[in-house]
Scaffold this motif. Sequence first.
Motif, PDB file in Angstrom:
ATOM      1  N   GLY A   1       9.293  -1.439   5.166  1.00 30.90           N
ATOM      2  CA  GLY A   1       8.197  -2.315   5.571  1.00 30.90           C
ATOM      3  C   GLY A   1       6.851  -1.821   5.064  1.00 30.90           C
ATOM      4  N   GLY A   2       5.939  -2.781   4.901  1.00 31.21           N
ATOM      5  CA  GLY A   2       4.576  -2.445   4.477  1.00 31.21           C
ATOM      6  C   GLY A   2       3.964  -1.381   5.382  1.00 31.21           C
ATOM      7  N   LYS A   3       4.356  -1.406   6.641  1.00 35.29           N
ATOM      8  CA  LYS A   3       3.827  -0.437   7.607  1.00 35.29           C
ATOM      9  C   LYS A   3       4.150   0.989   7.160  1.00 35.29           C
ATOM     10  CE  LYS A   3       3.552  -2.203  12.087  1.00 35.29           C
ATOM     11  NZ  LYS A   3       4.203  -2.605  13.336  1.00 35.29           N
TER      12      LYS A   3
ATOM     13  N   LEU B   1       1.968   1.990   4.246  1.00 30.89           N
ATOM     14  CA  LEU B   1       0.630   2.389   4.703  1.00 30.89           C
ATOM     15  C   LEU B   1       0.672   3.799   5.284  1.00 30.89           C
ATOM     16  CD1 LEU B   1      -0.274  -0.957   6.506  1.00 30.89           C
ATOM     17  CD2 LEU B   1      -1.459  -0.050   4.504  1.00 30.89           C
TER      18      LEU B   1
ATOM     19  N   ASN C   1      -5.293 -10.145   7.904  1.00 32.80           N
ATOM     20  CA  ASN C   1      -4.798 -10.357   9.258  1.00 32.80           C
ATOM     21  C   ASN C   1      -5.778  -9.568  10.129  1.00 32.80           C
ATOM     22  OD1 ASN C   1      -3.419 -10.415  11.658  1.00 32.80           O
ATOM     23  ND2 ASN C   1      -1.630  -9.273  10.955  1.00 32.80           N
TER      24      ASN C   1
ATOM     25  N   ILE D   1      -0.240  -7.677   1.582  1.00 40.87           N
ATOM     26  CA  ILE D   1       1.026  -8.223   2.072  1.00 40.87           C
ATOM     27  C   ILE D   1       1.025  -9.759   2.174  1.00 40.87           C
ATOM     28  CG2 ILE D   1       0.584  -7.993   4.553  1.00 40.87           C
ATOM     29  CD1 ILE D   1       3.638  -6.659   4.308  1.00 40.87           C
TER      30      ILE D   1
ATOM     31  N   ARG E   1      12.891  -5.460   6.816  1.00 41.80           N
ATOM     32  CA  ARG E   1      12.097  -4.253   6.598  1.00 41.80           C
ATOM     33  C   ARG E   1      12.052  -3.846   5.131  1.00 41.80           C
ATOM     34  NH1 ARG E   1       9.072  -4.947   8.866  1.00 41.80           N
ATOM     35  NH2 ARG E   1       8.215  -2.884   9.214  1.00 41.80           N
ATOM     36  N   VAL E   2      11.303  -4.605   4.356  1.00 39.98           N
ATOM     37  CA  VAL E   2      11.122  -4.303   2.936  1.00 39.98           C
ATOM     38  C   VAL E   2       9.632  -4.219   2.609  1.00 39.98           C
ATOM     39  CG1 VAL E   2      11.715  -4.908   0.566  1.00 39.98           C
ATOM     40  CG2 VAL E   2      13.138  -5.774   2.449  1.00 39.98           C
TER      41      VAL E   2
ATOM     42  N   ASP F   1      -4.093  -3.444   0.967  1.00 35.78           N
ATOM     43  CA  ASP F   1      -2.953  -4.056   1.649  1.00 35.78           C
ATOM     44  C   ASP F   1      -2.923  -5.534   1.276  1.00 35.78           C
ATOM     45  OD1 ASP F   1      -1.131  -5.207   3.370  1.00 35.78           O
ATOM     46  OD2 ASP F   1      -1.844  -4.173   5.165  1.00 35.78           O
TER      47      ASP F   1
ATOM     48  N   SER G   1       8.033  -9.165   3.944  1.00 39.45           N
ATOM     49  CA  SER G   1       8.069  -9.751   5.294  1.00 39.45           C
ATOM     50  C   SER G   1       7.458 -11.144   5.333  1.00 39.45           C
ATOM     51  CB  SER G   1       7.288  -8.873   6.272  1.00 39.45           C
ATOM     52  OG  SER G   1       7.929  -7.654   6.468  1.00 39.45           O
ATOM     53  N   LYS G   2       6.347 -11.320   4.624  1.00 37.72           N
ATOM     54  CA  LYS G   2       5.606 -12.577   4.745  1.00 37.72           C
ATOM     55  C   LYS G   2       6.012 -13.558   3.654  1.00 37.72           C
ATOM     56  CE  LYS G   2       3.472  -9.913   7.651  1.00 37.72           C
ATOM     57  NZ  LYS G   2       3.491  -9.946   9.103  1.00 37.72           N
TER      58      LYS G   2
ATOM     59  N   ASN H   1      -7.905  -5.166   3.109  1.00 39.35           N
ATOM     60  CA  ASN H   1      -6.782  -6.061   3.400  1.00 39.35           C
ATOM     61  C   ASN H   1      -7.191  -7.499   3.088  1.00 39.35           C
ATOM     62  OD1 ASN H   1      -5.493  -7.445   6.482  1.00 39.35           O
ATOM     63  ND2 ASN H   1      -4.441  -7.279   4.536  1.00 39.35           N
TER      64      ASN H   1
END
Length: 389
Positions: free
Chosen positions: A98-100, A103, A174, A204, A244-245, A202, A235-236, A170
């Motif tokens: 995931g992008g998380k 980060l 968001n 995403i 979770r990519v 970011d 994800s988006k 970002n």
Amino acid sequence: MNFAERMKKIKPSATLAFNAKALELKAAGIDVTSLAVGEPDAPTPLHICEAAKKAIDDNFTKYTAVPGIMELRQAVCHYFQRQYNVSAKPENVILTTGGKQSLANTLFVMLNDGDDVLLPCPYWTSYPDLIRLAGGNPVLVPASSAKGFRIDVSDLEKAVTPKTRMIILNSPSNPTGVAYTQEEVDAMVKWCFERDIFVLADEIYDQLVYDGAPVSAACWWEKNPEKIAIVNGLSKAFSMPGWRVGYTLAHADLIKQSSKLQGQMTSHMCSIAQKAALAALDGSYDCVEEMRRDFLRRRDLAMAEISTWPGVVCPKPGGAFYLFPDMSALLTPEMPDGTAVCTYLLEKARVVCVPGEAFGAPNCIRLSYSVSDETLMDALRRMKEALYH
Ligand code: PMP
Ligand code: GLU
């Protein structure tokens, strides 16, 4: 029990908490509409699911290389080539859970204790906590609703400190939906490079933009690979949040450091999801375009409704799938902030929104238009009725 000091630096993710709250209420049979969701409502496209099923049938279920299988790292390079005409090599790419995690990896690899990180505010809820966990200090760069939640270099100039080491940019944002133009991105990145401030971009929501083509800071990576990392994920754009990519595009040395960290923390992203991600990135993007058009229509429907709400200031989002109205004009001693507005809306309108507090803007609330047109319009009408009864 005695927990580590570092746990005092962070709160639970507010967005995930509100998602969970909405699901809980629904499971309890309470008829609520959730505009708290931070994920696309469309199902994951079939060809992507088929690739995952095939991966299982082929027993592609063992450990892979930490930064991901070579074909997938290559597919991310194709993405940057195809979308932004940027040439990268697999050594510049790591796949993450995931992008998380992209980060978190980058912050942990780049920050020293006490480094300042510029953070345009409103910000996505996880940034300050991730920065603090990595030993850094978030330094907020305020953007008001009156200025459409946008910042420029003059705002960065006011916020910069002698200890500033990094910025998180970002776009699309968001929670505000601000989508910077290429010129705006260029000006901010240039300003950072001149001051040796590392840019963590970011992107995403890069595919979910409504006025013109997607914009990226990746062209700057090509010129100065040691000064910038681009974070993105599936994800988006491909409606794959549960898979979770995520991925990072960065200098090969930063990728090596991220692999070292990730190799100790989580290893690689799920092997089955890697095959699904490959099908997504190398396949047709018609599904992305279809979803983008649905979001565009809903943004316009929602904006048309919200612009009839007296006193509420809601800059028109250029990307992502959130509205971030500033509710200041409706606040009273009984309903003093966005959190109180959300509580009131849940009770009176049975609509779940996320308080702006979670994004550093306590007078705002975040609503997601990632629901059907009918659900969205019904929820907004109920909210208006409750707010102006
Ligand atoms: N950045 C932003 C701005 C987001 O909204 C999200 C969504 N949760 C993420 C990163 C991380 O997404 P994921 O970990 O699902 O790839
Ligand atoms: N990005 C989404 C949101 O802001 C998903 C939840 C999360 O990962 O925090 O709601």
